[in-house]
Design an enzyme around this catalytic site. Structure first.
Site, PDB file in Angstrom:
ATOM      1  CG  ASP A   1      30.755  42.045  42.542  1.00  0.00           C
ATOM      2  OD1 ASP A   1      31.652  42.855  42.226  1.00  0.00           O
ATOM      3  OD2 ASP A   1      29.557  42.376  42.667  1.00  0.00           O
TER       4      ASP A   1
ATOM      5  CD  GLU B   1      30.441  47.988  40.236  1.00  0.00           C
ATOM      6  OE1 GLU B   1      30.372  49.083  39.658  1.00  0.00           O
ATOM      7  OE2 GLU B   1      29.887  46.966  39.798  1.00  0.00           O
TER       8      GLU B   1
HETATM    9 ZN   LIG Z   1      31.481  46.518  36.522  1.00  0.00          ZN
END
Ligand SMILES: [Zn+2]
Length: 475
Positions: free
Chosen positions: A145, A240
């Site tokens: 992401d 994340e």
């Molecule tokens: Zn990163």
């Protein structure tokens, strides 16, 4: 007669030994060199001068390898994988799977048959061991992401070949300039090929550089079966950037003993330490009343909250005035009406026990604010977010030791760094999988000025190939 026969046998044995020791290896080396140079030149002829040149250098592992990391990176950044902190689904945005699906297909094309994407958006894969030794299973991990802070749609990556050291003006919005004043690391990359976005989006080097590096490592190891390694696991995570990268990871399925995230910046950077992190919420309760008839009745929680925020220090304990190993308390959101107002904080320090000092400090300020507004009251809540991975990683010194050795074998000086933030590895470490962080070259994350050097990414590939070999050598 027997004596003379023995003499002849011995003489023959010595001759074979001589050939083996002094004739064969240089010949073999010469043949290999000729072959390598011919392939590089794409012709049957290898000029003797070039062969001699080649022989005088140490034969390098990556000399005849055509890296795939840049080509992969250019494709991956064009897939929009922005995560969304306001979504409750897992992954937070379904579009992250668009890249994960591509990765699974490419891993399978490499011959990694168990590559698979699960419903939560995680990609798991194994490069099988090719050694008889029992090597600890290691994992390389990166997140697919990109940050919600800046658009990741229609990214147009641009390669600035042989970077000349000047400020880089991005064509789609010339007001966006990547200047060497603000980004002094660029000065160290003069001569490299630098990739940037075009001015209207982030680049997504964080962490598609890490993804591309891991993919190229897999490509290299599979193309070079003579390089020995144990089972190597690959893990690509979603979300994340919104702190949920390992919420649904299945460590039993992953089945690795140690891991490395590929999510640090400049060439040679190695991070075995992150912040320890709490979230804190300070809630103020007031007394609401019709404002027309509120005299001596109304206690406005918004005003209590404002007084509290105003009382916070500006020159210390704040991210805008600290760096290095200093911690901070940082208000990230404020919401409220007259009846109730709350201020959300993130609390950060490298020393976990210091977090409670900051929290007590906040509580004290809360009580002082409440004391000025009789009738109001305050409530204080703390939520553990993540902890400094060093507490775990240091219990397995070989994890960091091998990583530093691998960086050096790639011909890069090690830069030991502490991440003023968290990585997937901070939480993975406390889930039982020690996971420090390695460089990929990604710089100026989360904004339109993000950039990465192709040569840095290639050094990162070399580093993790060496790392796989070092684990095998030491088994
Ligand atoms: Zn990163």
């Amino acid at each position: 007669m027997v004596g003379r026969f023995n003499l002849i046998v011995n003489a023959l044995k010595n001759f074979v030994r001589f050939v083996n020791l002094f004739v064969m290896p240089p010949t073999a080396a010469f043949v290999t060199c000729f072959d390598k140079i011919r392939r590089k030149r794409n012709s049957w002829f290898c000029p003797p001068s070039e062969a001699l040149n080649y022989l005088s250098k140490k034969i390098q592992m990556f000399d005849d390898y055509k890296f795939t990391v840049a080509e992969r990176f250019m494709r991956y950044v064009q897939v929009d994988t922005q995560s969304d902190p306001n979504s409750n689904t897992q992954p937070s945005t379904e579009k992250q799977k668009n890249l994960s699906k591509i990765l699974v297909t490419e891993l399978k094309q490499l011959g990694i048959t168990d590559a698979a994407l699960d419903e939560f958006g995680y990609v798991y894969a194994t490069i099988p061991s090719n050694t008889t030794k029992k090597v600890p299973v290691i994992c390389f991990c990166a997140h697919v992401d990109t940050s919600p802070d800046s658009s990741g749609a229609n990214v147009k990556p641009i390669v600035h070949k042989k970077y000349d050291g000047n400020d880089i003006v991005l064509p789609d919005d010339p007001s966006i300039v990547i200047s060497t004043n603000e980004h002094p690391y660029l000065k160290k990359r003069i001569g490299d090929d630098i990739i940037t976005a075009s001015g209207t989006t982030l680049l997504g080097a964080d962490d598609k550089a890490g993804v591309a590096v891991i993919m190229d490592m897999a490509n290299f190891l599979i193309a070079h079966p003579k390089i020995k390694h144990g089972d190597i696991k690959i893990l690509f995570t979603p979300d994340e950037e919104i702190g949920r990268g390992v919420d649904k990871v299945d460590l039993n399925k992953l089945d690795a003993q140690f891991a490395y995230t590929l999510d640090a910046g400049e060439r040679g950077a190695f991070e075995d330490e992150t912040f320890s992190a709490d979230g804190a919420t300070v809630t103020f309760y007031g007394v609401s009343a019709h404002p027309g008839y509120a005299k001596e009745k109304l206690v406005n929680a918004i005003k209590v909250a404002a007084a509290f925020v105003e009382s916070l220090p500006k020159n210390y304990f704040s991210p805008e005035t600290t760096d290095g190993r200093d911690g901070f308390v940082h208000p990230v959101q404020i919401t409220g009406i007259a009846e109730k107002a709350s201020v959300q904080f993130i609390v950060r320090d490298f020393h976990t026990d210091k977090l409670s000092e900051y929290e007590n400090f906040l509580k004290e300020k809360m009580n002082q604010a409440v004391a000025v507004f009789p009738g109001s009251r305050g409530e204080f809540q703390v939520k553990v977010q993540y902890r400094n991975m060093k507490e775990v990683v240091d219990q397995f010194p070989q994890v960091s030791q091998y990583a530093r050795e691998a960086i050096e074998r790639a011909g890069v000086p090690v830069i030991n760094m502490s991440a003023r933030g968290g990585t997937d590895g901070s939480r993975l470490s406390f889930m039982g999988l020690p996971t420090p962080n390695l460089f990929t070259g990604e710089m100026a994350f989360h904004g339109k000025q993000e950039y990465v050097s192709i040569q840095d990414m290639q050094k990162s590939v070399e580093t993790i190939v060496h790392l796989a070999m070092i684990w095998e050598e030491n088994a």
